[in-house]
Motif scaffolding. Structure first.
Motif, PDB file in Angstrom:
ATOM      1  N   GLY A   1      18.031 101.011  17.616  1.00 55.28           N
ATOM      2  CA  GLY A   1      17.565  99.760  17.039  1.00 55.28           C
ATOM      3  C   GLY A   1      17.326  98.635  18.028  1.00 55.28           C
ATOM      4  N   GLU A   2      17.619  98.835  19.309  1.00 56.78           N
ATOM      5  CA  GLU A   2      17.393  97.775  20.288  1.00 56.78           C
ATOM      6  C   GLU A   2      16.005  97.926  20.911  1.00 56.78           C
ATOM      7  OE1 GLU A   2      18.926  96.145  24.602  1.00 56.78           O
ATOM      8  OE2 GLU A   2      20.380  97.146  23.331  1.00 56.78           O
ATOM      9  N   PRO A   3      15.226  96.851  20.945  1.00 58.59           N
ATOM     10  CA  PRO A   3      13.894  96.934  21.557  1.00 58.59           C
ATOM     11  C   PRO A   3      13.972  96.962  23.087  1.00 58.59           C
ATOM     12  CG  PRO A   3      14.306  94.712  20.776  1.00 58.59           C
ATOM     13  CD  PRO A   3      15.485  95.536  20.361  1.00 58.59           C
ATOM     14  N   VAL A   4      12.858  97.309  23.672  1.00 63.80           N
ATOM     15  CA  VAL A   4      12.701  97.234  25.120  1.00 63.80           C
ATOM     16  C   VAL A   4      11.627  96.204  25.420  1.00 63.80           C
ATOM     17  CG1 VAL A   4      13.466  99.577  25.659  1.00 63.80           C
ATOM     18  CG2 VAL A   4      11.059  99.173  25.116  1.00 63.80           C
ATOM     19  N   MET A   5      11.676  95.683  26.631  1.00 63.34           N
ATOM     20  CA  MET A   5      10.634  94.794  27.131  1.00 63.34           C
ATOM     21  C   MET A   5       9.791  95.609  28.095  1.00 63.34           C
ATOM     22  SD  MET A   5      11.188  91.954  25.603  1.00 63.34           S
ATOM     23  CE  MET A   5      10.022  90.926  26.479  1.00 63.34           C
ATOM     24  N   ILE A   6       8.488  95.555  27.930  1.00 66.15           N
ATOM     25  CA  ILE A   6       7.567  96.274  28.804  1.00 66.15           C
ATOM     26  C   ILE A   6       6.940  95.268  29.754  1.00 66.15           C
ATOM     27  CG2 ILE A   6       5.508  97.730  28.922  1.00 66.15           C
ATOM     28  CD1 ILE A   6       7.967  98.997  27.484  1.00 66.15           C
TER      29      ILE A   6
ATOM     30  N   ALA B   1      16.046  95.163  26.459  1.00 65.54           N
ATOM     31  CA  ALA B   1      15.799  93.761  26.085  1.00 65.54           C
ATOM     32  C   ALA B   1      17.064  92.905  26.149  1.00 65.54           C
ATOM     33  CB  ALA B   1      15.186  93.700  24.686  1.00 65.54           C
ATOM     34  N   SER B   2      18.208  93.475  25.832  1.00 60.05           N
ATOM     35  CA  SER B   2      19.442  92.683  25.818  1.00 60.05           C
ATOM     36  C   SER B   2      19.969  92.391  27.225  1.00 60.05           C
ATOM     37  CB  SER B   2      20.523  93.407  25.014  1.00 60.05           C
ATOM     38  OG  SER B   2      20.876  94.619  25.647  1.00 60.05           O
ATOM     39  N   ARG B   3      19.378  92.994  28.246  1.00 59.28           N
ATOM     40  CA  ARG B   3      19.878  92.826  29.603  1.00 59.28           C
ATOM     41  C   ARG B   3      18.951  92.026  30.501  1.00 59.28           C
ATOM     42  NH1 ARG B   3      20.882  98.901  29.036  1.00 59.28           N
ATOM     43  NH2 ARG B   3      22.936  98.944  28.091  1.00 59.28           N
ATOM     44  N   PHE B   4      17.878  91.461  29.940  1.00 61.74           N
ATOM     45  CA  PHE B   4      16.894  90.780  30.773  1.00 61.74           C
ATOM     46  C   PHE B   4      16.437  89.471  30.177  1.00 61.74           C
ATOM     47  CE2 PHE B   4      16.702  94.742  32.839  1.00 61.74           C
ATOM     48  CZ  PHE B   4      16.324  94.436  34.136  1.00 61.74           C
TER      49      PHE B   4
ATOM     50  N   ARG C   1       8.702  96.042  22.323  1.00 60.61           N
ATOM     51  CA  ARG C   1       8.446  97.098  21.342  1.00 60.61           C
ATOM     52  C   ARG C   1       9.688  97.954  21.252  1.00 60.61           C
ATOM     53  NH1 ARG C   1       8.084 101.734  24.111  1.00 60.61           N
ATOM     54  NH2 ARG C   1       6.841 101.928  26.008  1.00 60.61           N
ATOM     55  N   MET C   2       9.705  98.853  20.301  1.00 53.88           N
ATOM     56  CA  MET C   2      10.804  99.795  20.190  1.00 53.88           C
ATOM     57  C   MET C   2      10.605 100.901  21.236  1.00 53.88           C
ATOM     58  SD  MET C   2      12.654  98.327  18.053  1.00 53.88           S
ATOM     59  CE  MET C   2      13.948  99.536  17.844  1.00 53.88           C
ATOM     60  N   PRO C   3      11.683 101.429  21.805  1.00 60.30           N
ATOM     61  CA  PRO C   3      11.548 102.459  22.834  1.00 60.30           C
ATOM     62  C   PRO C   3      11.127 103.800  22.238  1.00 60.30           C
ATOM     63  CG  PRO C   3      13.860 102.133  22.320  1.00 60.30           C
ATOM     64  CD  PRO C   3      13.087 101.077  21.556  1.00 60.30           C
ATOM     65  N   THR C   4      10.455 104.590  23.063  1.00 58.01           N
ATOM     66  CA  THR C   4      10.194 105.969  22.674  1.00 58.01           C
ATOM     67  C   THR C   4      11.529 106.722  22.760  1.00 58.01           C
ATOM     68  OG1 THR C   4       9.783 106.734  24.934  1.00 58.01           O
ATOM     69  CG2 THR C   4       7.874 105.847  23.697  1.00 58.01           C
ATOM     70  N   PRO C   5      11.629 107.883  22.135  1.00 56.89           N
ATOM     71  CA  PRO C   5      12.872 108.655  22.263  1.00 56.89           C
ATOM     72  C   PRO C   5      13.230 108.967  23.723  1.00 56.89           C
ATOM     73  CG  PRO C   5      11.571 109.509  20.447  1.00 56.89           C
ATOM     74  CD  PRO C   5      10.713 108.493  21.160  1.00 56.89           C
ATOM     75  N   GLU C   6      12.235 109.279  24.550  1.00 55.66           N
ATOM     76  CA  GLU C   6      12.484 109.562  25.970  1.00 55.66           C
ATOM     77  C   GLU C   6      13.036 108.316  26.679  1.00 55.66           C
ATOM     78  OE1 GLU C   6       9.482 109.861  29.460  1.00 55.66           O
ATOM     79  OE2 GLU C   6       9.702 111.900  28.661  1.00 55.66           O
TER      80      GLU C   6
END
Length: 168
Positions: free
Chosen positions: A128-133, A155-158, A113-118
């Motif tokens: 614009g880079e997503p995160v993996m939860i 996401a780009s590091r895992f 998903r997209m990251p929260t601002p925090e």
């Protein structure tokens, strides 16, 4: 079993940790129930220890990981020590094993998903880079949940790799 790794080992200089006693969010108790125990949760006001880590690789944050533990399981152990770094040799699972709560089964859910601002600020994330939860429930052989963990990974590091036997 899912594996996740940073490019470098998680040593104290790269792993900042905070530990605090918190009143858990209902979400975590529900996740424990859903992922492992399949039993009814009886109290919304149960206190838990929250062990939050920010892991960096060459000074760049790669992910956060927050674990939640019952106080009666970890009181007085390295899991509630606020010092930076892993919870001793063998990490948290070794501590749980010494406490007589050997991890036997892990249920993990991974999604993007997209990251929260925090989260974007804490991970120094580009726009614009997503995160993996990663949501992980760790249970003993008897089905007792001994840890619930939630990771937010760049996401780009895992990459996650899975190996398992195909059933007959």
């Amino acid at each position: 079993m899912a594996l996740y790794r940073t490019a470098r080992p998680q040593i104290p200089e790269r792993m900042l940790r905070t530990v605090r006693a918190e009143s858990t969010l209902w979400f975590f108790l529900t996740a424990w129930q859903t992922c492992c125990t399949r039993k009814t949760v009886t109290s919304r006001n149960r206190s838990v220890y929250e062990r939050a880590r920010l892991v960096k690789d060459q000074g760049t944050p790669t992910h956060t990981l927050t674990s939640y533990y019952r106080p009666e399981d970890v009181e007085g152990t390295p899991l509630v020590d606020p010092a930076a770094g892993p919870a001793g040799r063998g990490g948290g699972f070794a501590v749980l094993t010494i406490q007589g709560l050997e991890p036997d089964k892990i249920t993990e859910t991974v999604y993007a998903r997209m990251p929260t601002p925090e989260e974007a600020g804490r991970l120094e994330h580009p726009t614009g880079e997503p995160v993996m939860i990663l949501n992980r429930a760790t249970c003993t052989a008897s089905g007792r949940v001994v840890e619930f963990a939630r990771g937010v990974h760049s996401a780009s590091r895992f990459a996650w790799s899975y190996t398992f036997k195909i059933p007959d």
